[in-house]
Write an enzyme that holds these catalytic residues in place. Sequence first.
Site, PDB file in Angstrom:
ATOM      1  N   TYR A 115      62.595  33.029 -15.822  1.00  0.00           N
ATOM      2  CA  TYR A 115      62.812  33.393 -17.229  1.00  0.00           C
ATOM      3  C   TYR A 115      61.519  33.873 -17.887  1.00  0.00           C
ATOM      4  O   TYR A 115      61.507  34.938 -18.513  1.00  0.00           O
ATOM      5  CB  TYR A 115      63.419  32.222 -17.996  1.00  0.00           C
ATOM      6  CG  TYR A 115      63.820  32.588 -19.407  1.00  0.00           C
ATOM      7  CD1 TYR A 115      64.998  33.299 -19.662  1.00  0.00           C
ATOM      8  CD2 TYR A 115      63.026  32.232 -20.495  1.00  0.00           C
ATOM      9  CE1 TYR A 115      65.362  33.652 -20.950  1.00  0.00           C
ATOM     10  CE2 TYR A 115      63.389  32.571 -21.789  1.00  0.00           C
ATOM     11  CZ  TYR A 115      64.553  33.279 -22.012  1.00  0.00           C
ATOM     12  OH  TYR A 115      64.911  33.628 -23.290  1.00  0.00           O
ATOM     13  N   GLU A 122      60.091  42.232 -19.983  1.00  0.00           N
ATOM     14  CA  GLU A 122      60.854  42.906 -21.030  1.00  0.00           C
ATOM     15  C   GLU A 122      59.961  43.259 -22.220  1.00  0.00           C
ATOM     16  O   GLU A 122      59.955  44.403 -22.702  1.00  0.00           O
ATOM     17  CB  GLU A 122      62.002  42.003 -21.498  1.00  0.00           C
ATOM     18  CG  GLU A 122      63.091  41.793 -20.457  1.00  0.00           C
ATOM     19  CD  GLU A 122      64.111  40.751 -20.901  1.00  0.00           C
ATOM     20  OE1 GLU A 122      64.474  40.754 -22.094  1.00  0.00           O
ATOM     21  OE2 GLU A 122      64.539  39.930 -20.068  1.00  0.00           O
TER      22      GLU A 122
END
Length: 221
Positions: free
Chosen positions: A147, A154
């Site tokens: 994560y 991102e």
Amino acid sequence: MAGFLSALRRLYLSVYNWVVFLGWLQVLYLALKAIKESGHERVYDAVERPLQFAQTAAVLEILHSLVGLVRSPVSSTLPQVGSRLYVTWGILWSFPETRTHFLVSSLIISWSLTEIIRYAFFGLKEAFGASPRWLLWLRYSTFLVLYPTGIASEVGLIYIALPYIKASEKYCIRMPNKWNFSFDYYYLAILVLGIYVPGSQHMYSYMLGQRTKALSKAKKA
């Protein structure tokens, strides 16, 4: 009738999970193959179509939450799916200048490993009523690393895209126009970056809570 509907639900969710599982498996295979043969610069070209399919298919998960097919709340499903769709279509597809950056490789590997484990876990659970404990452990533990690497990738790609967004003025609406409305995609991207900080903390805390519940329940079983 209730039994038939329950069986139909399980069949549908099982097929959905395994189809998307295969999609992400293809993405990972093509990404690793591209890295080995051509370097990170060619990863996006190798995975573009299967990535778009696998990631866009997740829109159905929002619908699944809304209609009660799954127990996952919309409040956690929507931001996760929405942010990934934004990066997939709003950044990588829209601004080709970002596609050769090494962060694309870390993004694809983080996403695909996470989703291969997740869809396999739920695919087995829907098809057979349970998943093996080792897969449950992977489902609720690998996100501790994947994560953060996915989120960092991102955020990094959105930041890298900012000058290209500003220079191209793509998706911008300028006045005067018949709607008497203006929109600047550059400022939307900045807003998205601002949302990532509290949003990622919230999601990480939520997943830590889910991990504690799932592993504790597995120990008692």
